[in-house]
Design a protein around this motif. Structure first.
Motif, PDB file in Angstrom:
ATOM      1  N   THR A 111      -4.661   3.153 -12.962  1.00  0.00           N
ATOM      2  CA  THR A 111      -3.440   3.720 -12.381  1.00  0.00           C
ATOM      3  C   THR A 111      -2.966   2.876 -11.199  1.00  0.00           C
ATOM      4  O   THR A 111      -1.777   2.559 -11.089  1.00  0.00           O
ATOM      5  CB  THR A 111      -3.675   5.174 -11.935  1.00  0.00           C
ATOM      6  OG1 THR A 111      -4.084   5.932 -13.074  1.00  0.00           O
ATOM      7  CG2 THR A 111      -2.438   5.783 -11.326  1.00  0.00           C
ATOM      8  N   SER A 112      -3.891   2.504 -10.321  1.00  0.00           N
ATOM      9  CA  SER A 112      -3.524   1.671  -9.171  1.00  0.00           C
ATOM     10  C   SER A 112      -3.074   0.288  -9.615  1.00  0.00           C
ATOM     11  O   SER A 112      -2.102  -0.256  -9.080  1.00  0.00           O
ATOM     12  CB  SER A 112      -4.695   1.543  -8.203  1.00  0.00           C
ATOM     13  OG  SER A 112      -5.001   2.785  -7.633  1.00  0.00           O
ATOM     14  N   ASN A 171       3.684  -2.919 -11.313  1.00  0.00           N
ATOM     15  CA  ASN A 171       5.090  -2.509 -11.365  1.00  0.00           C
ATOM     16  C   ASN A 171       5.831  -2.901 -10.095  1.00  0.00           C
ATOM     17  O   ASN A 171       6.945  -3.425 -10.151  1.00  0.00           O
ATOM     18  CB  ASN A 171       5.213  -1.007 -11.606  1.00  0.00           C
ATOM     19  CG  ASN A 171       4.879  -0.624 -13.028  1.00  0.00           C
ATOM     20  OD1 ASN A 171       4.947  -1.434 -13.942  1.00  0.00           O
ATOM     21  ND2 ASN A 171       4.501   0.628 -13.215  1.00  0.00           N
ATOM     22  N   VAL A 172       5.224  -2.656  -8.948  1.00  0.00           N
ATOM     23  CA  VAL A 172       5.880  -2.986  -7.674  1.00  0.00           C
ATOM     24  C   VAL A 172       6.074  -4.499  -7.534  1.00  0.00           C
ATOM     25  O   VAL A 172       7.107  -4.961  -7.056  1.00  0.00           O
ATOM     26  CB  VAL A 172       5.051  -2.435  -6.482  1.00  0.00           C
ATOM     27  CG1 VAL A 172       5.549  -2.993  -5.161  1.00  0.00           C
ATOM     28  CG2 VAL A 172       5.092  -0.917  -6.473  1.00  0.00           C
ATOM     29  N   ILE A 179      -5.981  -2.397  -0.115  1.00  0.00           N
ATOM     30  CA  ILE A 179      -5.274  -3.582  -0.625  1.00  0.00           C
ATOM     31  C   ILE A 179      -6.012  -4.838  -0.178  1.00  0.00           C
ATOM     32  O   ILE A 179      -6.214  -5.767  -0.960  1.00  0.00           O
ATOM     33  CB  ILE A 179      -3.799  -3.616  -0.135  1.00  0.00           C
ATOM     34  CG1 ILE A 179      -2.985  -2.486  -0.753  1.00  0.00           C
ATOM     35  CG2 ILE A 179      -3.154  -4.974  -0.432  1.00  0.00           C
ATOM     36  CD1 ILE A 179      -2.676  -2.623  -2.221  1.00  0.00           C
ATOM     37  N   GLY A 180      -6.427  -4.884   1.070  1.00  0.00           N
ATOM     38  CA  GLY A 180      -7.176  -6.033   1.574  1.00  0.00           C
ATOM     39  C   GLY A 180      -8.457  -6.265   0.795  1.00  0.00           C
ATOM     40  O   GLY A 180      -8.783  -7.402   0.433  1.00  0.00           O
ATOM     41  N   HIS A 181      -9.193  -5.188   0.525  1.00  0.00           N
ATOM     42  CA  HIS A 181     -10.432  -5.301  -0.262  1.00  0.00           C
ATOM     43  C   HIS A 181     -10.141  -5.813  -1.671  1.00  0.00           C
ATOM     44  O   HIS A 181     -10.860  -6.666  -2.187  1.00  0.00           O
ATOM     45  CB  HIS A 181     -11.143  -3.947  -0.354  1.00  0.00           C
ATOM     46  CG  HIS A 181     -11.760  -3.492   0.921  1.00  0.00           C
ATOM     47  ND1 HIS A 181     -12.753  -4.186   1.573  1.00  0.00           N
ATOM     48  CD2 HIS A 181     -11.518  -2.392   1.670  1.00  0.00           C
ATOM     49  CE1 HIS A 181     -13.106  -3.541   2.671  1.00  0.00           C
ATOM     50  NE2 HIS A 181     -12.365  -2.439   2.760  1.00  0.00           N
ATOM     51  N   ILE A 182      -9.084  -5.304  -2.276  1.00  0.00           N
ATOM     52  CA  ILE A 182      -8.709  -5.729  -3.629  1.00  0.00           C
ATOM     53  C   ILE A 182      -8.369  -7.217  -3.627  1.00  0.00           C
ATOM     54  O   ILE A 182      -8.848  -7.982  -4.475  1.00  0.00           O
ATOM     55  CB  ILE A 182      -7.504  -4.909  -4.149  1.00  0.00           C
ATOM     56  CG1 ILE A 182      -7.908  -3.456  -4.389  1.00  0.00           C
ATOM     57  CG2 ILE A 182      -6.940  -5.531  -5.425  1.00  0.00           C
ATOM     58  CD1 ILE A 182      -6.722  -2.521  -4.587  1.00  0.00           C
ATOM     59  N   GLU A 183      -7.543  -7.637  -2.687  1.00  0.00           N
ATOM     60  CA  GLU A 183      -7.097  -9.033  -2.636  1.00  0.00           C
ATOM     61  C   GLU A 183      -8.252  -9.995  -2.406  1.00  0.00           C
ATOM     62  O   GLU A 183      -8.213 -11.134  -2.863  1.00  0.00           O
ATOM     63  CB  GLU A 183      -6.023  -9.216  -1.570  1.00  0.00           C
ATOM     64  CG  GLU A 183      -4.700  -8.590  -1.945  1.00  0.00           C
ATOM     65  CD  GLU A 183      -3.601  -8.863  -0.942  1.00  0.00           C
ATOM     66  OE1 GLU A 183      -3.862  -9.517   0.099  1.00  0.00           O
ATOM     67  OE2 GLU A 183      -2.454  -8.416  -1.206  1.00  0.00           O
ATOM     68  N   ARG A 184      -9.280  -9.559  -1.716  1.00  0.00           N
ATOM     69  CA  ARG A 184     -10.456 -10.404  -1.488  1.00  0.00           C
ATOM     70  C   ARG A 184     -11.467 -10.299  -2.630  1.00  0.00           C
ATOM     71  O   ARG A 184     -12.494 -10.977  -2.606  1.00  0.00           O
ATOM     72  CB  ARG A 184     -11.120 -10.032  -0.165  1.00  0.00           C
ATOM     73  CG  ARG A 184     -10.316 -10.432   1.054  1.00  0.00           C
ATOM     74  CD  ARG A 184     -11.079 -10.218   2.352  1.00  0.00           C
ATOM     75  NE  ARG A 184     -11.456  -8.836   2.568  1.00  0.00           N
ATOM     76  CZ  ARG A 184     -10.674  -7.882   3.086  1.00  0.00           C
ATOM     77  NH1 ARG A 184      -9.431  -8.170   3.420  1.00  0.00           N
ATOM     78  NH2 ARG A 184     -11.121  -6.658   3.261  1.00  0.00           N
ATOM     79  N   GLY A 185     -11.176  -9.470  -3.621  1.00  0.00           N
ATOM     80  CA  GLY A 185     -12.083  -9.326  -4.757  1.00  0.00           C
ATOM     81  C   GLY A 185     -13.282  -8.455  -4.472  1.00  0.00           C
ATOM     82  O   GLY A 185     -14.218  -8.404  -5.258  1.00  0.00           O
ATOM     83  N   GLY A 186     -13.247  -7.760  -3.343  1.00  0.00           N
ATOM     84  CA  GLY A 186     -14.391  -6.952  -2.934  1.00  0.00           C
ATOM     85  C   GLY A 186     -14.439  -5.576  -3.563  1.00  0.00           C
ATOM     86  O   GLY A 186     -15.470  -4.909  -3.492  1.00  0.00           O
ATOM     87  N   ARG A 187     -13.350  -5.137  -4.155  1.00  0.00           N
ATOM     88  CA  ARG A 187     -13.308  -3.798  -4.756  1.00  0.00           C
ATOM     89  C   ARG A 187     -12.569  -3.866  -6.077  1.00  0.00           C
ATOM     90  O   ARG A 187     -11.625  -4.635  -6.238  1.00  0.00           O
ATOM     91  CB  ARG A 187     -12.566  -2.816  -3.852  1.00  0.00           C
ATOM     92  CG  ARG A 187     -13.144  -2.603  -2.481  1.00  0.00           C
ATOM     93  CD  ARG A 187     -14.273  -1.604  -2.411  1.00  0.00           C
ATOM     94  NE  ARG A 187     -13.936  -0.254  -2.840  1.00  0.00           N
ATOM     95  CZ  ARG A 187     -13.411   0.686  -2.074  1.00  0.00           C
ATOM     96  NH1 ARG A 187     -13.122   0.429  -0.819  1.00  0.00           N
ATOM     97  NH2 ARG A 187     -13.179   1.883  -2.557  1.00  0.00           N
ATOM     98  N   SER A 188     -13.005  -3.046  -6.999  1.00  0.00           N
ATOM     99  CA  SER A 188     -12.235  -2.894  -8.234  1.00  0.00           C
ATOM    100  C   SER A 188     -11.267  -1.744  -8.023  1.00  0.00           C
ATOM    101  O   SER A 188     -11.376  -0.985  -7.065  1.00  0.00           O
ATOM    102  CB  SER A 188     -13.167  -2.620  -9.414  1.00  0.00           C
ATOM    103  OG  SER A 188     -13.922  -1.464  -9.191  1.00  0.00           O
ATOM    104  N   ALA A 241       0.825  -1.206   0.000  1.00  0.00           N
ATOM    105  CA  ALA A 241       0.000   0.000   0.000  1.00  0.00           C
ATOM    106  C   ALA A 241       0.862   1.260   0.000  1.00  0.00           C
ATOM    107  O   ALA A 241       0.599   2.205  -0.759  1.00  0.00           O
ATOM    108  CB  ALA A 241      -0.934  -0.006   1.216  1.00  0.00           C
ATOM    109  N   GLU A 242       1.902   1.266   0.812  1.00  0.00           N
ATOM    110  CA  GLU A 242       2.787   2.420   0.876  1.00  0.00           C
ATOM    111  C   GLU A 242       3.504   2.639  -0.461  1.00  0.00           C
ATOM    112  O   GLU A 242       3.634   3.763  -0.932  1.00  0.00           O
ATOM    113  CB  GLU A 242       3.815   2.243   1.994  1.00  0.00           C
ATOM    114  CG  GLU A 242       4.713   3.454   2.167  1.00  0.00           C
ATOM    115  CD  GLU A 242       5.668   3.305   3.341  1.00  0.00           C
ATOM    116  OE1 GLU A 242       6.771   3.862   3.246  1.00  0.00           O
ATOM    117  OE2 GLU A 242       5.313   2.633   4.325  1.00  0.00           O
ATOM    118  N   ALA A 243       3.930   1.549  -1.084  1.00  0.00           N
ATOM    119  CA  ALA A 243       4.651   1.646  -2.352  1.00  0.00           C
ATOM    120  C   ALA A 243       3.778   2.187  -3.480  1.00  0.00           C
ATOM    121  O   ALA A 243       4.279   2.820  -4.401  1.00  0.00           O
ATOM    122  CB  ALA A 243       5.217   0.281  -2.742  1.00  0.00           C
TER     123      ALA A 243
END
Length: 119
Positions: free
Chosen positions: A60-61, A67-68, A47-56, A37-39
């Protein structure tokens, strides 16, 4: 109906798949959600929401995260599921990314030796 729409089926964004790819790559890199998240300048909760598929997420993100974590953008949008071999090869590539040639060669020799004992 034009030929373009006949030739290509519409793409549906699979947030669960994208989130799983991000989670797996982050873990392979040995990063916490907070570090990622910091990077990328977003919150760890997001990040948690993204990883669980709960948010698009925005393009840019997604590009920042890719990249990271050294994930090719095409990996997120492949027409077919990623095979276990492809996942393994991507994991190896992420592990050796940015390391010296000597370290890469040493890692390759270690893997060769290990495979001789595992097969």
């Amino acid at each position: 109906m034009n030929t373009l729409s006949q030739a290509h089926k519409p793409y549906v964004v699979d947030n669960n798949r994208i989130g799983g790819i991000i989670r797996d790559a982050r873990r392979i890199k040995g990063m916490t959600q907070e570090q990622l998240a910091e990077a990328v300048d977003i919150t760890p909760a997001f990040i948690g929401h993204i990883e669980r598929g709960g948010r698009s997420l925005s393009l840019t993100s997604l590009v920042g995260i890719a990249n990271v974590l050294d994930i090719p953008m095409s990996y997120f949008f492949a027409d077919e599921d990623i095979t276990p071999d492809q996942k393994t090869m991507t994991a190896f590539a992420q592990l050796i990314e940015g390391r010296s040639d000597e370290t890469k060669q040493a890692a390759l020799e270690i893997i060769r030796t290990a495979l001789n004992y595992l097969d």
